[in-house]
Design a protein around this motif. Structure first.
Motif, short mmCIF file in Angstrom:
data_model
loop_
_atom_site.label_atom_id
_atom_site.label_comp_id
_atom_site.label_asym_id
_atom_site.label_seq_id
_atom_site.Cartn_x
_atom_site.Cartn_y
_atom_site.Cartn_z
N ILE A 5 -4.25 0.37 -3.05
CA ILE A 5 -4.30 -0.81 -2.18
C ILE A 5 -4.65 -0.37 -0.76
O ILE A 5 -4.13 0.63 -0.27
CB ILE A 5 -2.95 -1.55 -2.18
CG1 ILE A 5 -2.54 -1.85 -3.63
CG2 ILE A 5 -3.03 -2.83 -1.38
CD1 ILE A 5 -1.29 -2.65 -3.76
N TYR A 6 -5.55 -1.11 -0.15
CA TYR A 6 -5.90 -0.87 1.24
C TYR A 6 -5.69 -2.16 2.00
O TYR A 6 -6.24 -3.20 1.65
CB TYR A 6 -7.35 -0.42 1.36
CG TYR A 6 -7.77 -0.22 2.79
CD1 TYR A 6 -7.32 0.88 3.51
CD2 TYR A 6 -8.58 -1.14 3.43
CE1 TYR A 6 -7.68 1.05 4.82
CE2 TYR A 6 -8.94 -0.98 4.73
CZ TYR A 6 -8.49 0.13 5.43
OH TYR A 6 -8.84 0.29 6.73
N ARG A 18 -5.86 -8.92 7.30
CA ARG A 18 -7.25 -9.21 7.60
C ARG A 18 -8.16 -8.64 6.52
O ARG A 18 -9.10 -9.28 6.07
CB ARG A 18 -7.61 -8.62 8.97
CG ARG A 18 -8.92 -9.12 9.55
CD ARG A 18 -9.03 -8.76 11.01
NE ARG A 18 -8.99 -7.32 11.19
CZ ARG A 18 -10.06 -6.52 11.09
NH1 ARG A 18 -11.22 -7.04 10.83
NH2 ARG A 18 -9.96 -5.23 11.25
N VAL A 19 -7.89 -7.41 6.15
CA VAL A 19 -8.63 -6.79 5.05
C VAL A 19 -7.62 -6.50 3.95
O VAL A 19 -6.55 -5.95 4.22
CB VAL A 19 -9.30 -5.47 5.49
CG1 VAL A 19 -10.05 -4.84 4.35
CG2 VAL A 19 -10.22 -5.72 6.65
N THR A 30 -11.76 -7.57 -3.36
CA THR A 30 -11.48 -7.86 -1.96
C THR A 30 -10.58 -9.08 -1.86
O THR A 30 -10.22 -9.70 -2.86
CB THR A 30 -12.78 -8.13 -1.20
OG1 THR A 30 -13.51 -9.11 -1.92
CG2 THR A 30 -13.62 -6.88 -1.10
N GLU A 54 -5.42 -3.93 5.97
CA GLU A 54 -5.57 -3.81 7.40
C GLU A 54 -5.08 -5.13 8.00
O GLU A 54 -5.61 -6.19 7.66
CB GLU A 54 -7.05 -3.57 7.74
CG GLU A 54 -7.26 -2.90 9.06
CD GLU A 54 -8.73 -2.62 9.26
OE1 GLU A 54 -9.35 -3.35 10.02
OE2 GLU A 54 -9.24 -1.67 8.64
N ALA A 105 0.83 -1.20 0.00
CA ALA A 105 0.00 0.00 0.00
C ALA A 105 0.87 1.25 0.00
O ALA A 105 0.53 2.25 -0.64
CB ALA A 105 -0.93 0.00 1.20
N PRO A 128 1.78 3.90 -6.21
CA PRO A 128 1.78 5.30 -6.60
C PRO A 128 0.36 5.85 -6.79
O PRO A 128 0.17 7.06 -6.81
CB PRO A 128 2.54 5.31 -7.92
CG PRO A 128 2.34 3.95 -8.47
CD PRO A 128 2.21 3.02 -7.31
N ALA A 129 -0.61 4.98 -6.93
CA ALA A 129 -1.98 5.44 -7.19
C ALA A 129 -2.86 5.29 -5.96
O ALA A 129 -4.05 5.57 -6.04
CB ALA A 129 -2.58 4.65 -8.34
N ASP A 130 -2.29 4.86 -4.86
CA ASP A 130 -3.07 4.65 -3.63
C ASP A 130 -4.24 3.69 -3.86
O ASP A 130 -5.35 3.93 -3.41
CB ASP A 130 -3.62 5.98 -3.10
CG ASP A 130 -2.80 6.47 -1.92
OD1 ASP A 130 -1.87 5.73 -1.53
OD2 ASP A 130 -3.09 7.55 -1.40
N GLN A 178 -7.73 -4.99 -0.01
CA GLN A 178 -8.52 -4.54 -1.15
C GLN A 178 -7.61 -3.88 -2.18
O GLN A 178 -6.71 -3.13 -1.82
CB GLN A 178 -9.55 -3.50 -0.72
CG GLN A 178 -10.59 -4.03 0.23
CD GLN A 178 -11.35 -2.91 0.88
OE1 GLN A 178 -11.19 -1.76 0.51
NE2 GLN A 178 -12.15 -3.24 1.85
N ARG A 205 -8.16 2.41 -9.76
CA ARG A 205 -6.98 3.25 -9.55
C ARG A 205 -5.71 2.55 -9.98
O ARG A 205 -4.74 3.20 -10.37
CB ARG A 205 -6.86 3.60 -8.06
CG ARG A 205 -7.91 4.56 -7.57
CD ARG A 205 -7.43 5.99 -7.64
NE ARG A 205 -8.47 6.91 -7.21
CZ ARG A 205 -8.50 8.19 -7.56
NH1 ARG A 205 -7.58 8.71 -8.32
NH2 ARG A 205 -9.46 8.97 -7.15
N CYS A 206 -5.71 1.23 -9.83
CA CYS A 206 -4.48 0.47 -10.04
C CYS A 206 -3.98 0.63 -11.48
O CYS A 206 -4.73 0.45 -12.42
CB CYS A 206 -4.74 -1.01 -9.76
SG CYS A 206 -3.36 -2.07 -10.15
N TYR A 210 -9.26 -1.55 -8.60
CA TYR A 210 -8.79 -1.63 -9.99
C TYR A 210 -9.17 -0.41 -10.80
O TYR A 210 -8.75 -0.30 -11.94
CB TYR A 210 -9.26 -2.92 -10.64
CG TYR A 210 -8.34 -4.05 -10.25
CD1 TYR A 210 -7.07 -4.11 -10.78
CD2 TYR A 210 -8.71 -4.97 -9.30
CE1 TYR A 210 -6.19 -5.08 -10.38
CE2 TYR A 210 -7.83 -5.95 -8.90
CZ TYR A 210 -6.58 -5.99 -9.44
OH TYR A 210 -5.69 -6.94 -9.04
#
Lengths: 184, 191
Positions: A69-70, A90-91, A133, A72, A61, A65-67, A93, A98-99, A96
């Motif tokens: 991936i999230y 656990r989480v 997800t 947790e 994450a 460069p595009a933020d 995400q 942004r990716c 796509y």
């Protein structure tokens, strides 16, 4: 002298072209393979016993460069273990929308948990469903793998798991071995 | 129903909606809106190796008045946004929009004041196509998915009901990410 034939000569070109090989690839029926290292959608890999490789460190994450991936992280406990070691993702995400499929996340991943596949057919008509997800990104369970949570199967200690785990899985009956795609 | 069995062979029954869908999808002329690097892939999709004309998109023109499909290829800057809207308004109904590439879909990596964060802020988008830039096969994949959608579009009162149902579904939808019950380690999900 034969100038009056010139308009007919044009048809000769047309006639010739009819016998030329057609370079068009009939896409939906016949799919040309991508380059082997084509940057398609991501995949979250597993260890040979089915535990997840992702440790929830968020380095992907941070590298993104595009933020897109999230992550947790969560703590593994003795009762519910998703990955060897202390933590697991656990989480997880990936957006796509942004990716940009640059692969910096793959370079950043310390456990080789995140790699890219050659799949690219991910167009959709909803923005929500393009946020993938963890369930969608996880690699499928191969033969010999067991869906987490479960205890480490490839050695008593963590050192055993990482050092001798792949060899152990290869020698085990019914094991897929660590030379599969999931463990590159 | 009964009438199908009584007809002689060689007669096929279908609905007006299916015929309209077939006609609409079989000759969907795109209006190019090439703004950045995605346009290069869009152009190569028109070349002989990929040949978008196979899908009835023979005329790849720059005129909006003879176009049905707008392929927004590339990042849309704030200054380009009204132009894009005007071109969309000039297209005759029925019309569709493909947001090609991540920049058109959501702004992509250009999360700044100059770029519209997704072309769906300006025009309604029917198909989002990720990729940076998407290869021509990905564009075809989006086009074919859009064709499927157009084929199954209803008409008239049915269409209005369909729109109402879709709106209802979206308002009451389940979010793609599960909102976990708060444990001691989670402070909530989402950015």
């Amino acid at each position: 002298m034969l100038d009056w034939l010139n308009p007919v000569k044009g048809f000769g070109v047309t006639f010739h072209t009819m016998f030329k090989k057609v370079p068009t690839v009939n896409y939906p029926e016949e799919v040309r393979p991508t380059a082997p290292r084509f940057h398609g959608r991501h995949q979250l890999n597993r260890w040979p016993d089915g535990l997840e490789k992702c440790i929830g460190c968020e380095l992907c994450a941070w590298a993104c460069p595009a933020d897109a991936i999230y992550v947790e992280g969560g703590d593994n406990t003795e009762d519910s273990r998703f990955s060897p070691g202390e933590r697991y993702g656990r989480v997880y995400q990936i957006n796509y929308l942004r990716c940009i499929l640059c692969g910096l996340c793959v370079e950043a991943c310390p456990t080789r948990a995140l790699t890219m596949t050659n799949e690219y057919e991910i167009a959709d008509d909803e923005r929500e469903s393009l946020i993938w997800t963890k369930e969608q990104l996880l690699a499928p369970l191969l033969e010999g793998m067991e869906a987490p949570p479960h205890p480490m199967r490839l050695g008593e200690t963590e050192e055993d798991y990482y050092r001798q785990g792949p060899a152990f899985a290869r020698s085990a009956p019914g094991g897929t071995g660590a030379d599969g795609k999931a463990d590159r | 129903m009964g009438i199908e069995e009584k007809l002689p062979s060689g007669i096929l029954l279908t609905t007006v909606e299916q015929i309209a869908g077939l006609v609409r999808k079989s000759s969907m002329w795109p209006a190019t809106f090439g703004l950045a690097c995605c346009a290069i892939e869009m152009m190569s999709a028109g070349g002989p190796h990929y040949d978008i004309a196979r899908y009835g998109m023979e005329k790849f023109g720059a005129t909006p008045r003879q176009a049905d499909l707008m392929i927004v290829a590339g990042r849309v800057s704030q200054k380009m946004a009204p132009v894009l809207r005007q071109i969309y308004d000039q297209m005759p109904e029925p019309k569709w929009v493909i947001a090609m590439g991540v920049c058109a879909s959501s702004g992509g990596m250009f999360n700044n004041y100059a770029i519209v964060q997704g072309v769906d802020h300006i025009v309604p988008v029917d198909m989002y196509l990720p990729g940076c830039p998407p290869r021509p096969e990905m564009l075809f994949d989006a086009v074919l998915k859009l064709h499927d959608k157009v084929q199954n579009t209803k008409l008239g009162a049915h269409r209005r009901r369909e729109i109402e149902e879709e709106e209802e579904r979206k308002l009451r939808r389940q979010l793609p990410y599960p909102v976990y019950a708060a444990t001691e380690h989670s402070e909530g999900v989402g950015r």
